[in-house]
Enzyme design. Structure first.
Site, mmCIF file in Angstrom:
data_model
loop_
_atom_site.group_PDB
_atom_site.id
_atom_site.type_symbol
_atom_site.label_atom_id
_atom_site.label_comp_id
_atom_site.label_asym_id
_atom_site.label_seq_id
_atom_site.Cartn_x
_atom_site.Cartn_y
_atom_site.Cartn_z
ATOM 1 N N ASP A 143 8.234 -40.595 -14.340
ATOM 2 C CA ASP A 143 8.444 -39.687 -13.389
ATOM 3 C C ASP A 143 9.164 -39.195 -12.603
ATOM 4 O O ASP A 143 9.030 -38.027 -12.302
ATOM 5 C CB ASP A 143 6.660 -39.090 -13.736
ATOM 6 N N CYS A 183 0.971 -1.105 -0.229
ATOM 7 C CA CYS A 183 -0.327 -0.146 -0.027
ATOM 8 C C CYS A 183 0.621 1.511 -0.215
ATOM 9 O O CYS A 183 1.652 1.260 0.855
ATOM 10 C CB CYS A 183 -0.730 -0.099 1.144
ATOM 11 N N ASP A 238 9.325 -47.047 -17.205
ATOM 12 C CA ASP A 238 8.237 -47.426 -16.412
ATOM 13 C C ASP A 238 6.780 -46.781 -17.889
ATOM 14 O O ASP A 238 6.944 -46.237 -18.927
ATOM 15 C CB ASP A 238 7.939 -45.965 -15.610
ATOM 16 N N CYS A 266 2.976 1.956 3.026
ATOM 17 C CA CYS A 266 4.115 1.339 3.386
ATOM 18 C C CYS A 266 5.469 2.892 2.695
ATOM 19 O O CYS A 266 6.352 2.854 3.732
ATOM 20 C CB CYS A 266 4.225 0.431 2.243
ATOM 21 N N ASP A 300 8.761 -43.372 -9.330
ATOM 22 C CA ASP A 300 9.567 -43.791 -9.258
ATOM 23 C C ASP A 300 10.821 -43.397 -8.200
ATOM 24 O O ASP A 300 12.167 -44.132 -8.630
ATOM 25 C CB ASP A 300 10.027 -44.160 -10.703
#
Lengths: 771, 117
Positions: A656, A41, A457, A44, A660
């Site tokens: 992946d 904001c 896989d 700040c 695994d």
């Protein structure tokens, strides 16, 4: 054991480079800039400015809220300024943080300056050495017998000393410093070789009577030419080395310098290091994606080939992720920054490639051991050679002893040996990165070249990993709609790809899922839960048999589905068999061709899956694989890897990278296969950025080519030294009267390491097989 | 001739002693940060002593233009990094067990050793 890419990024951040210049300027410079994070904001602004003004030495602090930067004038330390901002509740970082590209530019400038210096030194040395050598060749007169010759050669000797100081100072200083450090390197050999030749020549000039008349020969031409040639060799090597890092330069060059962010409803171009997390960024067609993010508006096609090697643009819509460095092809999009700075995938890839390029495969170890002892051993050979000539050589023994010792020192080249492995690794790892293959280190590169068996896989590796419901065979009272509704409800809690296929299929048909309770996953068998008070059971034949559910003739129907590469699953409602739901996961378009490539290169390809035997067999058949492991429970995957290892195979495992992980870790080389830039790089030795199995074949091909290149380099460097040193010492003299000229030794030495670097550069031309 | 032969053998002995047998003093990581200077083909200091069991930082300052000096490898710790020219580079070392760890450039012409006690 292996670090995740996020860890790698963190390490890099920890290794933050602090420049003495920046720390010095931190207290003396008048103007500095900080990037502020967490200032949401306008109020700040005052708080941050006030906090900074409290720091001693700060005269002025002004914040640009739109750009989230604050500029400070005064004599203040950066660390104090950052601390003050943090105390006020925000984060800050120095704007002057050096980017990879700046560092690269600086390195190139430094290399260019060094190259110019070496070339200047080369010309100075050759300007004296070449005419002297021409004189020696034409007249054959390099002897000192008269006072006149003493004067002339004395002047030449002093000129040569000038050349040694101007063109060869770095060798002598380096040799001396190493000597004081109890170590010896290439400088030591060059300094000793040329120094001995020059000193001997000066003794001949000033004290001719101290050496026999036939040995009163001077070697100033050799001294100057050797220094010139070695400087030339170093300069050319520097150029050639620059080319070995082209891949990393290309990756660093992908990072755009600016980004267009939307702040306070305004679009503005800001420097890339000012982009904050959660900033909204606008990218128009043809522009590069500046930071990693998630699309929040619009849709487009993104060219990710520079990171993944995947030539086809990838469609992106709201919710999809984007990677920095990729190119927006078609639409204008808005996205939210999710990773910035050193956390982007691109930055992490750069980091990983850099580290891998510096690491060494085990094949280089022998060369390393030899390198460590090399120089002192050559010095001992030179002294021994001189002693042998002095004791047993023909007259003039002194001249022969000096020539042989000098030539031994000059010809020996530890550099060629030392460069043989790292130069090839540098080019090979870079070449792999260009193809979207990230190699973790030199050891992975070497082992990948030796892989004899590859386990793939099935789901997500050979197949797309996006299964779809293909058949619903109803057995009892419940209709297809109800079966799918209950099955989808049951599976909505599961993350298994097959479960997700059923949920998606139900959603596509507009079926809403209900509430599920007492969900229980039975590993390797299926799932069980209660929906609307009914106990539902969903899984394989084994599960149904264990629960005593009669499947009747549906077993044959299931087998027929499996033979068609579909995965049939049995669904029971209240302990009565209700339906078979079959799901199929299509094989990736190019899997078959890539598997053929692997098989052609002599690799035993084995498929691994949790699926039933019949489905596995059908998929394997389609993919051209003869060997497969079916019905493998997740925790059994690593056992299968070990099984092949027990058979003496060097096993590569491709998966992946998440499910695994243990199998990837236990394999000789673990390959994590990604889907685009959002790849998980956990526990893998080699990461394939694109989903295609061609990446796997490319990775193995590039590692084989690199290892072949390393072997050529090592062989060349070994043979060069093993043959060159004894030849220089004069072993051929007793038989053929041959003794090597020190100038030729200098040329050979200068170009031996250049040859190694050039051979490594040949790898840049490596092309993975067309696919 | 005898004198020359004896001198030659003594020279060989000196080479062996100076380069292989002699163990120079190690620099310790004191309160002031230790900076290893990479210059003129050497690391200085090239032998450093570190305490065991706690992570430490060692700093390198490379002033040598030779491209060989750019890479820094500590193989036993699987550390490989690049040293920028004329800039301080901090290398984080994990908590180490006692022993000797070599560090060197890619070609091993620049060599150093960390002794952990």
């Amino acid at each position: 054991m292996n670090k995740s890419i996020a860890d790698t990024a963190k390490d890099h951040c920890d290794d933050e480079v602090v420049t003495p210049e920046s720390s010095a300027s931190a207290t003396s410079s008048m103007h500095q800039e900080l990037i502020i994070e967490g200032a949401g904001c306008a109020s700040c602004v005052g708080k941050i400015e006030a906090a900074l003004k409290q720091v001693s030495g700060v005269n002025q602090a002004e914040m640009n809220f739109a750009q989230r930067t604050v500029s400070i004038t005064g004599d203040a330390n950066v660390a104090d300024l950052i601390k003050a901002v943090e105390k006020a509740g925000y984060n800050a970082k120095s704007h002057s943080a050096e980017t990879e590209e700046d560092a690269l530019d600086e390195k190139e400038k430094a290399d260019q300056a060094y190259y110019k210096r070496l070339m200047k030194e080369t010309w100075i040395a050759l300007a004296l050495g070449v005419p002297l050598m021409a004189y020696a060749l034409i007249t054959g007169e390099m002897n000192v017998n008269t006072t006149g010759e003493q004067v002339v050669w004395g002047i030449v000797g002093i000129l040569t000393l000038g050349v040694l100081i101007v063109s060869g100072k770095h060798f002598y200083v380096g040799a001396w410093k190493s000597f004081l450090n109890h170590s010896a390197n290439m400088d030591t050999l060059i300094a000793l070789g040329t120094g001995t030749a020059w000193l001997y020549s000066m003794v001949v000039v000033f004290f001719p009577s101290s050496v026999p008349q036939e040995a009163r020969h001077v070697y100033f031409e050799a001294t100057a030419i050797i220094i010139g040639l070695i400087d030339l060799g170093l300069a050319l090597e520097l150029k050639a080395r620059g080319r070995t890092s082209e891949a990393i330069k290309r990756l660093i060059g992908l990072q755009p310098k600016t980004a267009r962010v939307v702040r306070d409803d305004k679009e503005m171009d800001i420097a890339i290091d000012q982009v904050l997390l959660n900033d909204v960024v606008r990218v128009r067609p043809g522009e590069k994606i500046p930071v990693d993010g998630e699309v929040i508006e619009g849709h487009t096609a993104i060219d990710e080939s520079m990171l993944t090697g995947e030539p086809m643009p990838v469609e992106k819509a709201v919710g999809d992720t984007l990677a920095a460095g990729t190119i927006n092809k078609t639409g204008s999009i808005l996205f939210k920054a999710t990773r910035v700075g050193k956390d982007t995938a691109l930055a992490q890839i750069i980091n990983m490639v850099k580290r891998a390029q510096n690491s060494k495969p085990p094949i280089g170890r022998l060369a390393d051991v030899i390198s460590a002892y090399f120089v002192p051993v050559v010095m001992i050979i030179a002294v021994s050679s001189a002693l042998i000539w002095l004791n047993f050589g023909p007259d003039p023994v002194v001249a022969y002893a000096i020539v042989s010792a000098t030539t031994v020192l000059i010809i020996a080249c530890p550099c060629a040996l030392g460069l043989a492995t790292p130069m090839s690794v540098m080019v090979g790892v870079g070449k792999a990165a260009e193809a979207g293959v990230l190699i973790r280190n030199g050891a992975a590169l070497q082992t990948a070249s030796k892989i004899s068996a590859m386990i793939l896989d099935k789901t997500g590796t050979i197949t797309l990993g996006a299964p779809k419901v293909t058949d619903v065979l109803i057995a009892g009272e419940y209709d297809e709609q109800t079966v799918l509704q209950l099955a989808a409800t049951l599976e909505s809690g599961s993350e298994h790809p097959l479960a997700m296929a059923i949920v998606e299929s139900a959603q596509e048909r507009g079926i809403e899922t209900g509430k599920v309770s007492n969900f229980n996953a039975i590993a390797g068998h299926g799932v069980q839960a209660e929906v609307d008070g009914k106990t539902l059971l969903f899984g394989n034949e084994k599960l149904m048999r264990e629960r005593g559910i009669d499947l009747g003739a549906f077993v044959q129907k299931a087998q027929a589905l499996a033979a068609d590469a579909k995965t049939p699953m049995y669904f029971a409602i209240g302990n009565t068999f209700a339906a078979i739901i079959a799901v199929a996961d299509p094989i990736k378009e190019d899997s078959i061709a890539a598997i053929k490539r692997l098989q052609h290169s002599g690799i035993r390809v084995v498929m691994l899956t949790g699926d039933n035997r019949d489905t596995a067999k059908a998929v394997a058949n389609k993919a051209g694989i003869t060997e497969f492991f079916a019905e493998v429970l997740p925790e059994e995957k690593s056992k299968k890897v070990q099984e092949l290892q027990m058979q003496g195979e060097v096993v590569g495992m491709t998966g992946d990278g998440i499910n695994d992980a243990p199998a990837l870790a236990i394999a000789n080389v673990g390959f994590a296969i990604g889907t685009g830039t959002d790849v998980a790089i956990e526990s893998a030795d080699i990461t394939l950025m694109r989903g295609s199995l061609h990446g796997l074949a490319d990775a193995i091909a590039v590692s084989k080519a690199t290892l072949r290149n390393i072997k050529q380099n090592l062989f060349g460097a070994f043979i060069y030294n093993v043959a060159g040193v004894p030849f220089a010492a004069g072993v051929l003299y007793p038989f053929f009267g041959l003794l090597l000229n020190p100038v030729i030794a200098g040329a050979a030495m200068a170009f031996s390491s250049l040859t190694v670097v050039t051979n490594a550069n040949r790898l840049r031309l490596f092309k993975a097989q067309e696919h | 001739m005898l004198f020359i032969n004896i001198a030659g053998v003594v020279l060989i002995g000196l080479i062996v002693w100076w380069f292989w047998l002699y163990k120079p003093k190690e620099a310790e990581l004191g309160e002031d940060d230790l900076v290893i200077l990479v210059e003129n083909g050497t690391y200085h200091p090239s032998r450093i002593k570190l305490p065991s069991g706690k992570p430490v930082e060692i700093k390198f300052m490379r002033k040598d233009q030779s491209p060989c000096s750019e890479a820094l490898l500590i193989p036993d710790l699987q550390i490989s990094d690049t040293l920028p020219l004329n800039k301080l580079k901090t290398i984080q070392l994990p908590a180490l067990s006692t022993g000797e760890y070599a560090f060197h450039c890619q070609m091993q012409m620049y060599r150093g050793q960390i002794t952990v006690e």
